[in-house]
Design a protein around this motif. Structure first.
Motif, mmCIF file in Angstrom:
data_model
loop_
_atom_site.group_PDB
_atom_site.id
_atom_site.type_symbol
_atom_site.label_atom_id
_atom_site.label_comp_id
_atom_site.label_asym_id
_atom_site.label_seq_id
_atom_site.Cartn_x
_atom_site.Cartn_y
_atom_site.Cartn_z
ATOM 1 N N GLY A 112 0.783 -1.230 0.000
ATOM 2 C CA GLY A 112 0.000 0.000 0.000
ATOM 3 C C GLY A 112 0.809 1.271 0.000
ATOM 4 N N MET A 113 1.818 1.361 0.891
ATOM 5 C CA MET A 113 2.502 2.652 1.025
ATOM 6 C C MET A 113 3.299 2.979 -0.240
ATOM 7 N N ARG A 114 3.866 1.936 -0.851
ATOM 8 C CA ARG A 114 4.628 2.171 -2.073
ATOM 9 C C ARG A 114 3.685 2.669 -3.187
ATOM 10 N N GLU A 115 2.534 2.001 -3.311
ATOM 11 C CA GLU A 115 1.570 2.357 -4.340
ATOM 12 C C GLU A 115 1.014 3.768 -4.097
ATOM 13 N N SER A 116 0.719 4.022 -2.812
ATOM 14 C CA SER A 116 0.183 5.323 -2.434
ATOM 15 C C SER A 116 1.187 6.431 -2.760
ATOM 16 N N PHE A 117 2.457 6.183 -2.453
ATOM 17 C CA PHE A 117 3.502 7.163 -2.718
ATOM 18 C C PHE A 117 3.687 7.353 -4.230
ATOM 19 N N ARG A 118 3.641 6.241 -4.962
ATOM 20 C CA ARG A 118 3.803 6.320 -6.417
ATOM 21 C C ARG A 118 2.654 7.130 -7.028
#
Lengths: 377, 276
Positions: A23-29
């Motif tokens: 989630g956090m990687r996708e959210s940041f991307r």
């Protein structure tokens, strides 16, 4: 029921951990690509707005960047802090100076953009602290010297728009003006920028443009979306690893629980299985039944766990959102259909795996001996 | 902040010998390792990346130091160089200024009155207790702590349900033995007692094994994250209260599960337990 609840909790935990890991990687991307800028330039050795350092020679850098045909758009941003006198108190806030036609830092919620040099935009948190409304005139000062309690630059600016900063933290008072306005208020920051955002031509490779920039402009660090995500991955690797470990533990606990349940069920039904085998039911059919039992328990637990997982994910996300300086738009637990399917798939695979041992036991029961034992019992 | 302002561009120097003896600086282990620096190396220091030679100065690496545990810096991966105050003031163009003073008092009881006196006469600064500053800079870890507590509660609930399930199933599996004991004339209370004692024993042994596994996991976690983030911070600490909580909770759950399962069985007629 207790067993299904146990599997549901394991499934909820598994879903949460899959959401945390991705989630956090996708959210940041999503946050980085939201305005279409592919590369960020920060002062050498720093990340954007990580320090107060600035990059000198904005005009020269823009000219250099423009010489690359793959560069489509450049947005220089100057950061700083301001003090606004409101009624009986001074309110501090961070401020950015931008070019409104190419900015990629905020969304205008209401009012008008900061197109004139006497306009200022503010986020809701700052507006609440000031108790100000659109159209109000504010006394804005920069360059506060705590020793002499003086300011290096002061201006009266009209509150033109209500904005939402894409990279702003929840409790962070923020404002925006034209870059020229902020430079005029900070004479020592003339022709300097804290950050450049660069959009590359469609079809061009951002990484090759990034390498080109680093060789041509030695006093900047060029960060592509991939390198920014890699940096975030490093800084938050703890959470990904925690998610992996807890996810694996949840899956193992679920597996163990289903195995135990199905094994006990097979032991209880040993006589029944022996009778089925005696009347000609094939081994494969018995195995199928036992494995299906494991899958059914896993599926029931997974469906119940989905709801439970979403509730706990929301609660855990609210805790982690309080990280100092974390942009509001970043979610640690981001619901994605593929994450839910992955958790469900893993649990069903564990259910199938959990059924293998009891199925093997059921299929290899000695028929005559089991029937005799059942008759004696 | 002064140190942060200085993205110290240290370049191994190969320039002409200097007239004046260069000053010494200290760099942290990670920095030394990344830049291949050793004690005695000459370096060129500037407050700006790629700055011209006239705005830089030469220094000698006098020490390589290990940084203290600071939660606020844990994931940043910054490098730190320590310099003499006048040296950094000159290099950064800061003049006769500092970001903060650290003040030691003669005794702990003096702190409040000293603080009050300083803030009363303060002009352009404010005095804080070190403890208050530490709390503020630890906010990241406070959030992580809250997250860990929440995960801990979820894990405890999951473990409790798991333990209850296993205990109930384990006792249920022995219903024929229990039926036989009851038919032989063993009293209900004796049966319940024996099952509860067994459940308690299993719970305590299981939790002790869990403590050993947790201790090994804790060693691994500290080793891994201390190396990853280059910090002496302890990421996992097993304290006696944590062990007591784990064993106590496990014991309560074990006894509860044993009691629940055994009461359910002894209330059922022995022949019914045999399936008759």
């Amino acid at each position: 029921m207790l067993a299904v609840l146990g599997v549901a909790i394991a499934a909820a935990m598994l879903l949460d951990m899959v959401m945390l890991a991705t989630g956090m990687r996708e959210s940041f991307r999503e946050l980085l690509v939201s305005r279409g800028y592919d590369i960020r330039l920060a002062p050498k050795g720093t990340l954007p707005f990580d320090t107060d350092a600035t990059i000198p020679g904005v005009s020269a850098i823009i000219a250099t960047l423009r010489s690359n045909p793959d560069v489509r758009e450049i947005s220089p941003v100057l950061g700083g802090s301001i003090h606004i006198s409101a009624r009986d108190r001074d309110v501090s806030a961070s401020i950015i100076g931008i070019n409104p036609t190419v900015q990629g830092d905020y969304e205008l919620l209401s009012g008008r953009d900061v197109v004139s040099s006497d306009a200022i935009g503010a986020n809701d948190y700052l507006l609440a602290k000031l108790g100000a409304r659109l159209g109000d005139t504010l006394a804005v000062a920069t360059g506060y010297d705590p020793q002499t309690r003086t300011y290096s630059g002061q201006r009266r600016l009209v509150l033109a728009g209500r904005v939402k900063f894409l990279y702003g933290a929840a409790e962070q008072a923020g404002a925006v003006v034209k870059r020229e306005t902020l430079e005029a208020m900070n004479p020592d920051r003339t022709d300097r920028a804290s950050l450049f955002m660069v959009r590359v031509r469609k079809g061009a490779n951002p990484d090759s443009v990034r390498s080109w920039i680093e060789t041509r402009i030695p006093n900047v660090t060029a960060i592509s979306i991939a390198t920014a995500i890699a940096e975030v991955d490093f800084r938050l690797s703890y959470f990904r690893q925690l998610a992996f470990i807890l996810g694996a533990v949840s899956l193992f606990v679920g597996f163990l629980l289903v195995t135990t349940l199905v094994t006990v069920s097979v032991n209880e039904r040993a006589g029944e299985i022996a009778v089925m085998r005696a009347i000609g039911v094939s081994r494969a059919h018995v195995v199928q039944q036992v494995v299906l039992e494991g899958v059914a328990i896993s599926l029931a637990g997974a469906i119940l766990g989905l709801g439970l997982g979403l509730v706990t994910a929301r609660y855990l996300n609210a805790i982690l959102s309080a990280f100092p300086g974390l942009p509001m738009a970043i979610d640690f637990f981001l619901f994605q259909a593929k994450a839910a399917w992955a958790a469900m798939g893993l649990l069903i695979a564990a259910g199938i795996g959990a059924g293998i041992y009891p199925a093997w036991r059921a299929a290899s029961l000695p028929i005559a001996e089991s029937l005799r034992r059942e008759a004696i019992a | 902040m002064l140190l942060a302002l200085l993205p110290v561009a240290l370049l191994l120097q190969a320039s002409a010998p200097l007239q004046i003896q260069p000053r010494t600086i200290a760099v942290d282990e990670a920095f030394a390792s990344k830049a291949h620096l050793h004690v005695g190396d000459r370096v060129t220091i500037s407050s700006r990346a790629g700055a011209a030679a006239d705005s830089a100065e030469t220094a000698i690496v006098g020490a390589i130091v290990r940084r203290g545990a600071d939660p606020s810096e844990v994931a940043r991966g910054d490098f730190v160089a320590r310099m003499h105050l006048d040296q950094i003031q000159r290099l950064s163009g800061y003049g006769d200024r500092v970001d903060r003073f650290a003040i030691g008092t003669r005794s702990a009881t003096d702190i409040d009155s000293t603080l009050a006196r300083l803030n009363h006469v303060a002009f352009g600064f404010r005095a804080y207790r070190s403890r208050d500053i530490a709390v503020e800079t630890s906010r990241t870890f406070q959030v992580v702590s809250r997250f860990h507590r929440a995960i801990g509660v979820i894990t405890i609930v999951a473990s409790s349900v798991f333990l209850l399930c296993i205990m109930v199933l384990k006792v249920d599996e022995r219903r024929r033995d229990i039926a036989a004991l009851r038919l032989m004339g063993i009293s209900r209370s004796s049966v319940v007692q024996s099952i509860v004692i067994e459940a308690a024993l299993v719970a305590v042994l299981g939790s002790l094994l869990g403590v050993v596994i947790a201790w090994a996991a804790s060693l691994f976690i500290n080793w891994h994250y201390q190396a990853l983030y280059r910090t002496p911070l302890h990421f996992s600490v097993i304290t006696p209260p944590i062990v007591a909580l784990a064993v106590g909770l496990s014991l309560v759950l074990g006894v509860g599960a044993g009691l629940l399962a055994s009461l359910r069985l002894v209330r059922t007629a022995p022949l019914a337990l045999f399936g008759r």
